[in-house]
Design an enzyme around this catalytic site. Structure first.
Site, PDB file in Angstrom:
ATOM      1  N   ARG A 150       0.861  -1.175   0.000  1.00  0.00           N
ATOM      2  CA  ARG A 150       0.000   0.000   0.000  1.00  0.00           C
ATOM      3  C   ARG A 150       0.900   1.227   0.000  1.00  0.00           C
ATOM      4  NH1 ARG A 150      -1.970  -3.607   3.849  1.00  0.00           N
ATOM      5  NH2 ARG A 150      -4.045  -4.452   3.401  1.00  0.00           N
ATOM      6  N   LYS A 174      -1.922  -2.787   7.847  1.00  0.00           N
ATOM      7  CA  LYS A 174      -3.110  -2.378   8.588  1.00  0.00           C
ATOM      8  C   LYS A 174      -3.189  -3.101   9.924  1.00  0.00           C
ATOM      9  CE  LYS A 174      -6.265  -0.974   4.886  1.00  0.00           C
ATOM     10  NZ  LYS A 174      -7.577  -1.210   4.261  1.00  0.00           N
ATOM     11  N   HIS A 253      -2.520   2.731  -5.994  1.00  0.00           N
ATOM     12  CA  HIS A 253      -3.287   1.524  -5.677  1.00  0.00           C
ATOM     13  C   HIS A 253      -3.499   0.675  -6.923  1.00  0.00           C
ATOM     14  CE1 HIS A 253      -5.229  -0.445  -2.346  1.00  0.00           C
ATOM     15  NE2 HIS A 253      -6.239  -0.771  -3.117  1.00  0.00           N
ATOM     16  N   ARG A 256      -0.700  -1.584  -7.259  1.00  0.00           N
ATOM     17  CA  ARG A 256      -0.877  -2.718  -6.336  1.00  0.00           C
ATOM     18  C   ARG A 256      -1.775  -3.775  -6.979  1.00  0.00           C
ATOM     19  NH1 ARG A 256      -1.195  -4.317  -0.721  1.00  0.00           N
ATOM     20  NH2 ARG A 256      -3.302  -4.835  -0.033  1.00  0.00           N
ATOM     21  N   HIS A 279      -3.840  -9.224   2.981  1.00  0.00           N
ATOM     22  CA  HIS A 279      -5.292  -9.338   3.138  1.00  0.00           C
ATOM     23  C   HIS A 279      -5.612 -10.264   4.308  1.00  0.00           C
ATOM     24  CE1 HIS A 279      -6.191  -8.246  -1.351  1.00  0.00           C
ATOM     25  NE2 HIS A 279      -6.014  -7.186  -0.599  1.00  0.00           N
ATOM     26  N   TYR A 288      -9.258 -10.835  -7.784  1.00  0.00           N
ATOM     27  CA  TYR A 288      -8.291 -10.767  -8.882  1.00  0.00           C
ATOM     28  C   TYR A 288      -8.484 -11.915  -9.883  1.00  0.00           C
ATOM     29  CZ  TYR A 288      -6.123  -7.135  -6.150  1.00  0.00           C
ATOM     30  OH  TYR A 288      -5.913  -5.970  -5.459  1.00  0.00           O
TER      31      TYR A 288
END
Length: 309
Positions: A150, A174, A253, A256, A279, A288
């Site tokens: 990110r 995160k 992004h 990414r 994730h 994806y």
């Protein structure tokens, strides 16, 4: 916004930061959404608002023409606030509990082709006022595409993580979760070139002004001490222009997304990509596969001889 509104929002955001380790970006988004709700309530305090007030707010958001995802996010913020208020015994009920929002439309992430990424990586080596700028830009782009980080993770990387010609980088994502991401040979080369000139300039600055060495890989004189997300967003648009790629289609992004889509296209499995992207749930990564399916379908419809009129 009344003093009651401000007090509730402040307490809620403090709790999100302390208990859930919510990122600054998440807190800012919650704050904006709850201020909008407070403005709609006017002089009605959060403590006295009822379900009809929240439903009326959602109708007003719809009337403003806000996107479905925006309306869903705003309701999520209101629900979070009242769940917190109920748990803190500020209210004996939760007026948002049974309200169903508009939901979120699932759209496929937009990505970039391998040719477009190659053009961006080449352009990054050429764009900049001087050699340090060009080396930094090349390093930023190589690291972003090689790791799928990110943008907030990239710009705030500590320089200590990059010492010793690493094959892997330790990234803090995160929720404070750490993960290891591998570096490609071009990324390692760009990183080494940037470190050499970065360290030289840091040493010169210390000799001249006595300034302490920065702890960040991409230092800046700004308040944060490192390159900001906003500056990098502008920078990648400039690089896109040099590369001959429409700047409207290029964001950090989206690079990414390109990282994940290209890995999948070349045979990587979903669990590996999930780990690399950080994730929490593999279902987030599964989108994806749909991007790849769409590309394959487009390829067949465009090039298959039986698809032609």
């Amino acid at each position: 916004m009344t003093p009651d509104h401000a007090r509730w929002i402040s307490a809620f955001l403090d709790a999100q930061a302390a208990e859930l380790d919510a990122s600054e970006n998440t807190l800012l988004a919650y704050g904006r959404d709850l201020k909008a709700f407070a403005d709609h309530l006017g002089q009605t305090d959060f403590e006295n608002a009822v379900r009809e007030d929240i439903e009326d707010y959602l109708v007003a958001c719809d009337a403003l023409g806000l996107a479905q995802a925006t309306r869903a996010r705003r309701l999520s913020a209101v629900k979070g606030l009242y769940r917190f208020a109920y748990e803190e015994a500020w209210r004996t009920d939760n007026p948002a509990l049974k309200i169903k929002g508009p939901g979120r439309t699932k759209s496929l992430p937009k990505t970039l082709s391998e040719a477009e990424v190659d053009a961006l990586l080449t352009a990054a080596q050429q764009h900049g006022r001087n050699t340090p700028d060009r080396l930094r830009n090349a390093c930023l782009m190589e690291l972003l595409y090689a790791t799928g980080m990110r943008v907030s993770e990239l710009v705030s990387l500590p320089v200590s993580a990059a010492r010793g010609d690493p094959r892997m980088l330790l990234v803090k994502g995160k929720g404070g979760k750490e993960r290891m991401v591998p570096l490609s040979p071009p990324a390692r080369s760009a990183l080494g070139d940037w470190l050499d000139i970065r360290d030289r300039d840091e040493e010169l600055a210390k000799t001249k002004t006595g300034a302490e060495h920065s702890k960040f890989l991409f230092p800046s004189r700004g308040k944060l001490g490192h390159l900001t997300r906003h500056r990098f967003f502008g920078l990648i648009k400039e690089i896109a222009v040099v590369a001959g790629v429409s700047p409207d289609t290029v964001t950090p992004h989206r690079l990414r997304h390109a990282f994940a889509t290209h890995l999948l296209a070349h045979g990587a499995d979903l669990r590996t990509i999930q780990t690399l992207l950080g994730h929490a749930d593999v279902s987030t990564t599964e989108i994806y596969t749909h991007v790849l399916d769409e590309r394959l379908k487009e390829l067949v419809l465009t090039h298959h001889p039986l698809a032609k009129d």
